[in-house]
Design a protein around this motif. Structure first.
Motif, PDB file in Angstrom:
ATOM      1  N   GLN A  90      -2.715  15.065   3.107  1.00 14.42           N
ATOM      2  CA  GLN A  90      -3.209  13.561   2.531  1.00 14.42           C
ATOM      3  C   GLN A  90      -4.267  13.368   2.097  1.00 14.42           C
ATOM      4  O   GLN A  90      -4.841  12.906   0.983  1.00 14.42           O
ATOM      5  CB  GLN A  90      -2.180  12.161   2.888  1.00 14.42           C
ATOM      6  CG  GLN A  90      -1.915  11.270   1.876  1.00 14.42           C
ATOM      7  CD  GLN A  90      -0.545  11.112   1.275  1.00 14.42           C
ATOM      8  OE1 GLN A  90       0.140  11.690   1.489  1.00 14.42           O
ATOM      9  NE2 GLN A  90      -1.486  10.925   0.012  1.00 14.42           N
ATOM     10  N   THR A 105       1.576  15.294  -6.829  1.00 19.02           N
ATOM     11  CA  THR A 105       2.439  15.355  -6.809  1.00 19.02           C
ATOM     12  C   THR A 105       3.488  16.697  -6.287  1.00 19.02           C
ATOM     13  O   THR A 105       3.879  17.772  -7.715  1.00 19.02           O
ATOM     14  CB  THR A 105       3.849  14.939  -6.977  1.00 19.02           C
ATOM     15  OG1 THR A 105       3.408  13.545  -7.499  1.00 19.02           O
ATOM     16  CG2 THR A 105       5.020  14.408  -6.487  1.00 19.02           C
ATOM     17  N   ASN A 122       0.097  11.518  -3.642  1.00 18.21           N
ATOM     18  CA  ASN A 122      -0.487  10.224  -3.805  1.00 18.21           C
ATOM     19  C   ASN A 122      -0.333   9.378  -4.893  1.00 18.21           C
ATOM     20  O   ASN A 122      -1.041   8.781  -5.061  1.00 18.21           O
ATOM     21  CB  ASN A 122      -2.103  10.652  -3.412  1.00 18.21           C
ATOM     22  CG  ASN A 122      -2.855  11.308  -4.392  1.00 18.21           C
ATOM     23  OD1 ASN A 122      -1.909  11.858  -5.813  1.00 18.21           O
ATOM     24  ND2 ASN A 122      -3.678  12.138  -4.893  1.00 18.21           N
ATOM     25  N   ARG A 124       0.583   5.581  -5.776  1.00 16.84           N
ATOM     26  CA  ARG A 124       1.679   5.100  -4.311  1.00 16.84           C
ATOM     27  C   ARG A 124       2.293   4.480  -5.222  1.00 16.84           C
ATOM     28  O   ARG A 124       2.199   4.034  -6.337  1.00 16.84           O
ATOM     29  CB  ARG A 124       1.022   5.194  -4.324  1.00 16.84           C
ATOM     30  CG  ARG A 124      -0.322   5.334  -3.194  1.00 16.84           C
ATOM     31  CD  ARG A 124      -1.739   5.355  -3.261  1.00 16.84           C
ATOM     32  NE  ARG A 124      -2.660   6.153  -2.407  1.00 16.84           N
ATOM     33  CZ  ARG A 124      -1.954   7.104  -1.356  1.00 16.84           C
ATOM     34  NH1 ARG A 124      -1.539   6.298  -0.220  1.00 16.84           N
ATOM     35  NH2 ARG A 124      -2.964   7.556  -0.963  1.00 16.84           N
ATOM     36  N   PRO A 130       2.074   5.953  -0.160  1.00 13.64           N
ATOM     37  CA  PRO A 130       2.492   6.907  -0.953  1.00 13.64           C
ATOM     38  C   PRO A 130       3.863   7.395  -1.622  1.00 13.64           C
ATOM     39  O   PRO A 130       5.023   6.312  -0.407  1.00 13.64           O
ATOM     40  CB  PRO A 130       2.318   8.319  -0.244  1.00 13.64           C
ATOM     41  CG  PRO A 130       1.836   8.140   0.742  1.00 13.64           C
ATOM     42  CD  PRO A 130       1.667   6.490   1.169  1.00 13.64           C
TER      43      PRO A 130
END
Length: 301
Positions: A90, A105, A122, A124, A130
């Motif tokens: 991440q 993504t 990432n 969110r 996330p």
């Protein structure tokens, strides 16, 4: 309107010139607003495409199942992926986003459900977690483009938030769509870029407008000053006062020609007035002599 009629010609022309420049400035500002928006969009697209390219390289470095080749025209990536599991820290996604300003993504396409699932992301939720496991909008244009093996670029909503997005498909060696790789720049970031561009241009526009108005007023004053002097001379001439001189004018334009014509007229009228005054003096002198002769004759009688 009464106040405007009482103003001098210089002031009137300065007001008209100022209004004209204000209209021009308004048109310039409108054009710059549109230009700044387009510039911000171009910057956002560059951010998104740069992020996609870096994302693809990092995915290939971290996963043997991911390979990439030279992208076709109009695309940033050409990712080959067989659909097997993927791994990527991440922190790597966040590092790319921090550097480029775009959220990232990786989607997995599920043949049975016909949905694209966020496998790595990432992007969110509002709670900061996330959005892994969420799906791409089933009715959106992006999904329709990806299913046909095409990329999508445009404004979309991701989890209720507006973004400028780039979606590009990933395929297997046989050309079957296996997923997608995407980058999204927040609309708020694009608006901030546009505002920053406008702030940079605003001071330039204000300075240019102020300089233009100042130069115009100064030029009008210099060009029309002889006309103001000529007006004073004509006013004095109307009161039979020919002692107010016309200042010398060198310009060959209409104002200069009017000033010289008034100077000649003043000279002619002054000469006429002088001759008339001399004639009146002589007539008065002759009348005095005649009256004196009459008086003498009367005394002799």
């Amino acid at each position: 309107m009464f106040v405007f009629r009482k103003m001098s010609l210089v002031v009137k022309l300065a007001i008209v010139a100022g209004l004209s420049m204000a209209l021009m400035a308004g048109a310039m500002i409108f054009a710059m607003v549109e230009s700044s928006r387009e510039k911000a969009r171009e910057v956002a697209e560059l951010q998104a495409r740069t992020a996609l390219r870096v994302f693809e390289i990092d995915l290939a470095d971290a996963n043997d199942a991911v390979r990439f080749q030279r992208p076709p025209a109009g695309r940033s990536t050409a990712t080959l992926w067989d659909g097997s599991s993927l791994e990527l820290e991440q922190d790597t996604l966040d590092r790319i986003s921090d550097a480029t300003g775009a959220r990232l993504t990786f989607f997995t396409y599920d043949q049975e459900s016909g949905q694209f699932f966020r496998t790595l992301t990432n992007v969110r939720h509002t709670n900061g977690r996330p959005a892994t496991g969420t799906t791409l909008d089933a009715q959106g244009q992006a999904k329709q483009a990806l299913l046909t093996g095409n990329a999508f670029f445009g404004h979309t909503e991701v989890l209720g938030q507006p973004f400028l997005t780039v979606y590009e498909p990933t395929t297997s060696d046989s050309g079957t769509v296996t997923g997608a790789i995407a980058a999204a720049v927040p609309q708020e970031s694009i608006a901030e870029t546009a505002r920053a561009t406008m702030l940079d241009l605003r001071s330039w526009v204000i300075l240019s407008l102020a300089t233009s108005v100042s130069v115009t007023i100064a030029a009008l004053w210099l060009l029309l000053r002889p006309l103001a002097h000529t007006t004073r001379v004509l006013s004095a001439m109307a009161r039979k006062n020919f002692d107010v001189p016309v200042p010398p004018v060198r310009s060959e334009d209409e104002v200069g020609r009017v000033a010289r014509a008034v100077a000649e007229l003043r000279s002619d009228l002054a000469d006429s007035a002088r001759i008339a005054a001399e004639a009146r003096e002589k007539e008065a002198e002759r009348e005095g002599q005649r009256l004196e002769q009459v008086r003498v004759v009367d005394e002799l009688k």
